[in-house]
Design an enzyme around this catalytic site. Structure first.
Site, PDB file in Angstrom:
ATOM      1  CE  LYS A 113      -4.144  -2.175   1.731  1.00 16.67           C
ATOM      2  NZ  LYS A 113      -3.680  -3.575   1.864  1.00 16.67           N
TER       3      LYS A 113
HETATM    4  C1  LIG Z   1      -4.361  -4.644   1.134  1.00 17.39           C
HETATM    5  C2  LIG Z   1      -3.658  -5.954   1.028  1.00 17.39           C
HETATM    6  C3  LIG Z   1      -4.100  -6.975   0.150  1.00 17.39           C
HETATM    7  C4  LIG Z   1      -5.338  -6.837  -0.703  1.00 17.39           C
HETATM    8  O1  LIG Z   1      -5.162  -5.946  -1.772  1.00 17.39           O
HETATM    9  P1  LIG Z   1      -6.411  -5.401  -2.620  1.00 17.39           P
HETATM   10  O2  LIG Z   1      -5.891  -4.319  -3.473  1.00 17.39           O
HETATM   11  O3  LIG Z   1      -7.397  -4.904  -1.587  1.00 17.39           O
HETATM   12  O4  LIG Z   1      -6.971  -6.544  -3.396  1.00 17.39           O
HETATM   13  C5  LIG Z   1      -3.357  -8.137   0.079  1.00 17.39           C
HETATM   14  N1  LIG Z   1      -2.256  -8.318   0.852  1.00 17.39           N
HETATM   15  C6  LIG Z   1      -1.796  -7.366   1.702  1.00 17.39           C
HETATM   16  C7  LIG Z   1      -0.587  -7.642   2.519  1.00 17.39           C
HETATM   17  C8  LIG Z   1      -2.482  -6.158   1.832  1.00 17.39           C
HETATM   18  O5  LIG Z   1      -2.029  -5.213   2.704  1.00 17.39           O
END
Ligand SMILES: *Cc1c(COP(=O)(O)O)cnc(C)c1O
Length: 466
Positions: A113
């Site tokens: 993120k």
């Molecule tokens: C947010 C997250 C996801 C999911 O990603 P999306 O874009 O919501 O599909 C998967 N793995 C981790 C470690 C995350 O922080």
């Protein structure tokens, strides 16, 4: 480039409007009016280029004249050179013949993120200062998103950020990643309640029109278009490293809200030669069931080893659905109403066969997740976090042509989920050097009761917005 709502109820918007608004006023999500396209020649020119040059080229058509190219250049340099700990930004590690891990955990909070939120915070700050505005961001977190958002906003002059977390219910690493940030515009609230209580208070603050207006409330949640845009970059970076545009690549993506895998879809629409797009879900498998049955139907969330994918609704799926239905926005609005009223909607076979050509979806329960982590560790010495293991597990099931490179996205550092890693491979991963002293840092947090007026008073008293 102009943007439209997936539900058709809003006039064309500019990039900066879409950035600040997040959600469209009709409840839909913003998508670009058309997909920019990159020719094979243009892609060849980018092969071997530094990450920030690829970032600049890939995002330019989406931003148009809204933000000057040299401003974007500064933002990308500050982000990916200043805040990220690996000179490749999103390095590839080979774990088998034509099998690669793309490490997306070299940002400040060790999850993918950061790759988008670090850009988003700086974009917000730039646009707000040009407009002479200030916003108050409020959000609820069960762990990961809150720390990435705080890290992204801590240096922003025009933003105050308030993040509510349920007191005593996040992991210690997650809590400390939020509370050890020492910045005057960052406010951690430990709420005497659970995650739903936090989320309900945030919703209530947005629904209080006077408070919302007084504080100029805003959100940086996962439906913001600019987050998707910034995630497209690493798909280009990986594919170009592995021989695109001449050679095709497949990606395996652990999926929750459908944001990350939708960015891969966008890259493919832009001309990147992606063979298979593989969705990995844990036992909360609403997406996998959709691809099997053609019906999207929510169920109770069951906690798993990969908590960032424990979701009921994949919000960003609406964006893909809009393309699948030929941008028939009236039909999207109807389907989304049905989902809200009856908890489900269905898609006809003619569309499902196209959807199944464009994506593969597999589930991987906690037992399989641990098995994947153990097999990978025993065979290669590489330590996977549980989310990454879910994606890789799905990818290995779909793999039919071993000459095509498979890239599994490592969405978090294993040290973020030490208990799951220990239960799978019997050892606890260390935090990377820049976080090694996390347990010694001073925490900054205010405990508040689960009461709207109390939280609102705290926000009013501590925001610089008024
Ligand atoms: C947010 C997250 C996801 C999911 O990603 P999306 O874009 O919501 O599909 C998967 N793995 C981790 C470690 C995350 O922080």
């Amino acid at each position: 480039m102009k943007y439209r709502s997936t539900r058709g109820g809003e006039a064309a918007q500019s990039f900066t409007d879409v950035l600040l608004k997040g959600l469209a006023s009709d409840g839909g999500l913003f998508i670009p009016e058309e997909w920019p396209s990159f020719s094979a020649e243009e892609m060849k020119m980018l092969a071997g280029a530094p990450y920030i040059d690829i970032a600049q080229a890939v995002t330019a058509p989406f931003i148009g004249n809204d933000i000057a190219p040299d401003v974007m250049k500064r933002i990308f340099a500050e982000t990916y050179q200043g805040e990220f700990k690996h000179s490749c930004v999103a390095p590839l590690v080979q774990i088998g013949p034509n099998v690669w891990i793309m490490e997306l955990f070299h940002g400040p909070t060790l999850a993918f993120k950061d790759y988008a939120l670090q850009v988003l915070g700086r974009l917000f700050d730039h646009v707000l200062s040009e407009r002479g505005e200030r916003v108050t961001i409020v959000g609820a977190t069960s762990g990961d998103t809150g720390s990435a958002a705080i890290e992204a906003c801590k240096g922003c002059k025009n933003i105050d950020i308030f993040i509510l977390h349920p007191e005593g219910r996040t992991s210690e690493v997650q809590r400390r990643q939020m509370t050890t940030i020492d910045a005057p515009n960052v406010h951690n609230i430990a709420l005497d309640g659970n995650f739903d209580d936090c989320q309900n208070l945030v919703k209530a603050m947005f629904n209080d029109t006077k408070f919302r207006g007084d504080m100029n409330l805003s959100a940086v949640n996962s439906i913001n278009w600019a987050r998707i845009m910034a995630q497209i970059i690493y798909y280009f970076s990986a594919a170009l490293s592995l021989g695109a545009p001449t050679r095709k690549v497949s990606f395996a993506v652990p999926t929750g809200n459908f944001g990350n895998v939708y960015a891969a879809y966008a890259a493919r629409q832009m001309g990147l030669p992606i063979k298979r797009l593989i969705i990995g879900s844990n036992q909360n498998d609403i997406l996998t069931r959709f691809f099997e049955t053609g019906t999207m139907k929510g169920e109770e969330v069951a906690p798993s080893l990969s908590p960032s994918m424990d979701i009921q609704i994949s919000s960003n799926f609406e964006r893909y659905l809009c393309d699948l239905l030929g941008r028939d926005t009236a039909s999207i609005a109807k389907l989304m109403d049905a989902f809200k009223d009856q908890g489900k909607f269905s898609i006809g076979d003619e569309y499902m066969s196209q959807a199944r050509r464009e994506f593969d979806a597999h589930r991987c329960d906690d037992e399989q997740t641990k098995q994947m982590m153990a097999v990978c560790y025993n065979e290669t010495g590489y330590v996977l976090d549980p989310h990454t293991a879910v994606g890789l597990c799905a990818g290995m099931q779909v793999r039919e042509d071993p000459s095509i490179s498979l890239v599994a996205l490592a969405c978090a550092h294993p040290a973020k989920f030490p208990d799951a890693v220990q239960s799978a491979i019997g050892m606890r991963p260390d935090l990377p050097p820049h976080l090694a002293d996390l347990y010694d840092r001073k925490e900054h947090v205010t405990s508040l009761s689960n009461d709207l007026a109390t939280v609102q008073d705290f926000v009013r008293a501590n925001a610089g917005a008024v």
